[in-house]
Write an enzyme that holds these catalytic residues in place. Structure first.
Site: not given
Length: 377
Positions: A159-161, A338
């Protein structure tokens, strides 16, 4: 005898920025027209108390809730069409480069140019983003072919990482000797998984792609080099940020337009839980490297919410820090999943001097948190 590892650097970054801008004013106008159409269509059910009327959005609401003022998108007309409210992409044949690979190659070529490298110098490609355009073949392998790179490629999703998690894989591959020069690309076509018809989140995301070159310091020839001092990753399961779209949806005989098949979140819970986790993660990581948070020259944080970043920085340095310490790019780009922390690094590192340290940090669904501590060479 303790093993000795070569120094590893980030030697180039690249940024693909889509051609279209959607301002908050445009977005609000489209959403409110959609809300009016829906309320008129379901007037009887609303009057009977069987359905809730949709509430208008506003520019003031968006900017107060997030700090976002606009976003870039690959396709604009479909998003702003009140009878559609999502982008309209032209399908491509299997013999054509995919949209995700195309924007990744654009960003990658910029990063290669900055690092003084060519595609032939790359021996690993990591494509890491919140969503992949297809299941297989891997986007990374298509990007690898388009660039003329060697070695291998694979996709990954945290995901966003995703970007910081991929940077750790790149760092370890180069440090161990498994690879010499790794390309990390983060193509984020977030407009395709955002629910533009939901007032609580219709303003959050924007499209973009970032690219980073990671290589041994002794092979780096670019003018701008950042030694990676260390990386640290952490995950803790939570359903507070979720997207249930997947290959098994068809087998579940369910509505393909169901709300949970696009991005949704419990925003207040995320804010309350992630902020202290992120601050503690960064502080602990710096501690392992013998650094105090106040010794860090700059923090390039995940770009999801202005208030969230302000709270993280306040916990770390004990005061409200401005853009000099923690630059924001989400007012222009919105949340780019990300890619956000990489955009911040790409735009806001040229003024730092040799010896200055910084932290690239992401936090998002999972929950997932990744930090990369770097030092200007």
């Amino acid at each position: 005898m303790q093993a000795s590892f070569p120094a590893v650097v980030i030697s180039g970054t690249g940024l693909y920025r889509p051609p279209h801008v959607i301002t908050n004013t445009e977005l609000v106008e489209a959403f409110n027209r959609y809300a009016d159409l829906q309320n008129a269509q379901h007037a009887e059910a609303i009057a009977a108390g069987e359905r809730k009327a949709l509430t208008h959005s506003s520019v003031e609401f968006i900017e107060k809730a997030s700090g976002i003022k606009q976003r870039y998108v690959i396709e604009k007309e479909g998003v702003l069409d009140p009878t559609r409210m999502y982008p309209c992409f032209t399908p491509r044949g299997d013999d054509e480069i995919s949209l995700m690979a195309e924007i990744a190659v654009d960003a990658a070529r910029q990063a290669l140019s900055a690092a003084g490298k060519t595609g032939a110098d790359i021996d690993a490609v990591l494509c890491s983003s919140a969503n992949m355009q297809r299941a297989y073949p891997a986007m990374a392998v298509e990007i690898q072919q388009a660039l003329g790179a060697g070695g291998y490629g694979f996709d990954m999703n945290v995901a966003c990482s995703s970007a910081t998690f991929a940077l750790e894989q790149a760092f370890n591959a180069v440090r161990s000797g498994a690879s010499k020069c790794v390309l990390v690309v983060n193509p984020e076509i977030t407009s395709a998984h955002l629910e533009w018809r939901d007032r609580d989140c219709h303003f959050i995301f924007g499209d973009v792609c970032t690219a980073v070159i990671v290589e041994r310091a002794d092979t780096a020839t670019g003018d701008d080099q950042w030694e990676i001092l260390g990386t640290q990753l952490a995950t803790q399961f939570s359903s507070n940020i979720r997207n249930n779209f997947g290959f098994m949806n068809r087998a579940e005989d369910r509505d393909p337009d169901a709300r949970d098949l696009t991005f949704y979140q419990e925003g207040r819970k995320v804010f309350k839980e992630v902020v202290p986790m992120a601050a503690a993660h960064i502080e602990a990581h710096l501690g392992k490297l013998g650094l105090a948070p106040t010794q860090v020259r700059r923090y390039w944080l995940h770009q999801a919410n202005q208030g969230m970043n302000q709270f993280v920085i306040k916990k770390l340095v004990g005061a409200d820090a401005g853009s000099e310490v923690a630059p924001l790019i989400l007012d222009e780009y919105a949340n780019t999943a990300s890619a956000g922390s990489i955009i911040a690094f790409h735009h806001h590192h040229a003024d730092l001097k040799a010896g200055d340290t910084g932290v690239i940090c992401s936090f998002g669904a999972g929950y997932s948190i990744g930090s990369v501590v770097v030092k200007k060479r």
